[in-house]
Design a protein around this motif. Structure first.
Motif, mmCIF file in Angstrom:
data_model
loop_
_atom_site.group_PDB
_atom_site.id
_atom_site.type_symbol
_atom_site.label_atom_id
_atom_site.label_comp_id
_atom_site.label_asym_id
_atom_site.label_seq_id
_atom_site.Cartn_x
_atom_site.Cartn_y
_atom_site.Cartn_z
ATOM 1 N N PHE A 25 -11.346 -0.325 -9.272
ATOM 2 C CA PHE A 25 -10.005 0.075 -8.872
ATOM 3 C C PHE A 25 -9.603 -0.536 -7.533
ATOM 4 O O PHE A 25 -10.429 -0.715 -6.628
ATOM 5 C CB PHE A 25 -9.916 1.597 -8.740
ATOM 6 C CG PHE A 25 -9.801 2.309 -10.055
ATOM 7 C CD1 PHE A 25 -10.899 2.494 -10.870
ATOM 8 C CD2 PHE A 25 -8.567 2.802 -10.481
ATOM 9 C CE1 PHE A 25 -10.793 3.159 -12.089
ATOM 10 C CE2 PHE A 25 -8.445 3.467 -11.689
ATOM 11 C CZ PHE A 25 -9.558 3.638 -12.492
ATOM 12 N N GLY A 26 -8.312 -0.809 -7.426
ATOM 13 C CA GLY A 26 -7.730 -1.191 -6.155
ATOM 14 C C GLY A 26 -7.467 0.043 -5.310
ATOM 15 O O GLY A 26 -7.710 1.169 -5.744
ATOM 16 N N PRO A 27 -6.939 -0.166 -4.098
ATOM 17 C CA PRO A 27 -6.696 0.957 -3.187
ATOM 18 C C PRO A 27 -5.462 1.774 -3.522
ATOM 19 O O PRO A 27 -5.274 2.858 -2.975
ATOM 20 C CB PRO A 27 -6.525 0.269 -1.829
ATOM 21 C CG PRO A 27 -6.005 -1.080 -2.182
ATOM 22 C CD PRO A 27 -6.645 -1.451 -3.481
ATOM 23 N N GLN B 107 -1.345 8.246 -10.732
ATOM 24 C CA GLN B 107 -2.054 9.471 -10.430
ATOM 25 C C GLN B 107 -1.154 10.439 -9.680
ATOM 26 O O GLN B 107 -0.555 10.088 -8.659
ATOM 27 C CB GLN B 107 -3.311 9.206 -9.592
ATOM 28 C CG GLN B 107 -4.186 10.435 -9.397
ATOM 29 C CD GLN B 107 -5.510 10.109 -8.719
ATOM 30 O OE1 GLN B 107 -5.571 9.344 -7.777
ATOM 31 N NE2 GLN B 107 -6.599 10.689 -9.238
ATOM 32 N N ARG C 108 0.827 -1.202 0.000
ATOM 33 C CA ARG C 108 0.000 0.000 0.000
ATOM 34 C C ARG C 108 0.867 1.260 0.000
ATOM 35 O O ARG C 108 0.471 2.285 -0.554
ATOM 36 C CB ARG C 108 -0.921 0.012 1.215
ATOM 37 C CG ARG C 108 -1.986 -1.083 1.205
ATOM 38 C CD ARG C 108 -2.999 -0.865 0.077
ATOM 39 N NE ARG C 108 -3.475 0.507 0.015
ATOM 40 C CZ ARG C 108 -4.451 0.979 0.765
ATOM 41 N NH1 ARG C 108 -5.067 0.206 1.640
ATOM 42 N NH2 ARG C 108 -4.822 2.237 0.662
ATOM 43 N N TYR D 18 -2.626 2.413 -13.732
ATOM 44 C CA TYR D 18 -2.686 3.870 -13.816
ATOM 45 C C TYR D 18 -1.702 4.486 -12.830
ATOM 46 O O TYR D 18 -1.359 3.894 -11.810
ATOM 47 C CB TYR D 18 -4.077 4.398 -13.454
ATOM 48 C CG TYR D 18 -5.166 4.090 -14.423
ATOM 49 C CD1 TYR D 18 -5.934 2.940 -14.299
ATOM 50 C CD2 TYR D 18 -5.463 4.968 -15.467
ATOM 51 C CE1 TYR D 18 -6.963 2.665 -15.180
ATOM 52 C CE2 TYR D 18 -6.495 4.706 -16.355
ATOM 53 C CZ TYR D 18 -7.235 3.549 -16.196
ATOM 54 O OH TYR D 18 -8.253 3.295 -17.080
ATOM 55 N N PHE E 110 -2.396 2.899 -9.386
ATOM 56 C CA PHE E 110 -3.623 2.138 -9.245
ATOM 57 C C PHE E 110 -3.668 1.008 -10.258
ATOM 58 O O PHE E 110 -3.274 1.160 -11.413
ATOM 59 C CB PHE E 110 -4.851 3.025 -9.477
ATOM 60 C CG PHE E 110 -5.135 3.992 -8.364
ATOM 61 C CD1 PHE E 110 -4.848 5.340 -8.515
ATOM 62 C CD2 PHE E 110 -5.710 3.553 -7.180
ATOM 63 C CE1 PHE E 110 -5.111 6.242 -7.509
ATOM 64 C CE2 PHE E 110 -5.978 4.453 -6.161
ATOM 65 C CZ PHE E 110 -5.672 5.798 -6.323
#
Lengths: 113, 114
Positions: free
Chosen positions: B105-107, B37, B9, B35, B91
C-alpha cells in the motif's frame, strides 16, 4: 453475500502477554487469508498469508491459524510489545475465483507497558 | 527500498470540483488496486488493474469516479464532480504476479470535500 467479521472493540493487553485476534467469515470458502497491520495515518502493511490447506503459519512472534471448518482465522502475537499497538486487518480472498483480498474492518490492539 | 507513492497526500476541495489522485506502483508489479477507507465502511475496493487493463471497477460509483492506467508507472483516480460524501482516505496498492495478491500500500491521499 460474503461477510468478514473482526472484533470492533479494541483489545487491551499487558506487555509480554500473547495477543489473540479473531477473524470470522461466512457464506464462502476463501482459498487463502492475509493479515495486515495498519498504523494511524499509514497504509496497511502485509504481515502473513495462510492458504486453505495450511493449518498454521508462523513468522517470528506472529502465528496465524486457519480453520476452514469453523470459518475462522486466529492471529497471535506472542511476547507482545507496546510497538505492536496498531489495527490488524484480516483479508480473505473474495468469492468468485478472483483471489482478490476483501478486508475486514480491523481490530485495534493496544499493548500497555 | 521500493515503495508505492501517492500524490497528493492531502487534498481539500469544494463540492463540485474535480479531484485527481495519482499513484506510482512498485516497478515490476502488474496489479494495481484503488481503495477507499472510512470509519463507517472500512477499506473498500474501488477498482483494480492487471497489466494496465481494468478488471473490476464494480466498487466504484460510475457516474462520478473513473480510474485509468495511462502507463505502467502511473495509475489515476478521478472524481468529477466531488461531493462531501467522497471525503475519505484513498489508498493505492500494487501487487506482483503471485496469485495470492499480497499487496503493498501507498501512504494514501486524505480527501476532504467541503
Amino acid at each position: 453475500s460474503q461477510k468478514i467479521e473482526q472484533n470492533s472493540e479494541a483489545l487491551n493487553i499487558q506487555e509480554g502477554k500473547t495477543a489473540t485476534l479473531t477473524c470470522n467469515y461466512t457464506n464462502y470458502s476463501p482459498a487463502y487469508l492475509q493479515w495486515y497491520r495498519q498504523d494511524p495515518g499509514r497504509g496497511p502493511v502485509f504481515l502473513l498469508l495462510i492458504r486453505e490447506n495450511e493449518k498454521e503459519k508462523r513468522k517470528e512472534r506472529l502465528k496465524v491459524t486457519f480453520d476452514t471448518t469453523l470459518k475462522q482465522s486466529l492471529f497471535h502475537i506472542t511476547a507482545s510489545q507496546p510497538a505492536d499497538s496498531a489495527t490488524y486487518l484480516c483479508a480473505p480472498d473474495s468469492s468468485g475465483g478472483s483471489y482478490i483480498p476483501t478486508f475486514g474492518r480491523g481490530t485495534s490492539l493496544i499493548v500497555h507497558p | 527500498d521500493a515503495r508505492v507513492t501517492q500524490t497528493p497526500r492531502h487534498k481539500v476541495t469544494e463540492m463540485g470540483q474535480e479531484v485527481t489522485m495519482r499513484c506510482q506502483p512498485i516497478l515490476g508489479h502488474n496489479t494495481v488496486f484503488w481503495y477507499r477507507q472510512t470509519m463507517m465502511q472500512g477499506l473498500e475496493l474501488l477498482a483494480y488493474f492487471r497489466n494496465r487493463a481494468p478488471l473490476d471497477d464494480s466498487g466504484m460509483p460510475k457516474d462520478r469516479f473513473s480510474a485509468e492506467m495511462p502507463d505502467a508507472t502511473l495509475a489515476t483516480l478521478k472524481i468529477q464532480p466531488s461531493e462531501p460524501r467522497d471525503s475519505a482516505v484513498y489508498f493505492c496498492a500494487s501487487g506482483g504476479t503471485s496469485a495470492y495478491n499480497e499487496q503493498f500500500f501507498g501512504p494514501g491521499t486524505r480527501l476532504t470535500v467541503l
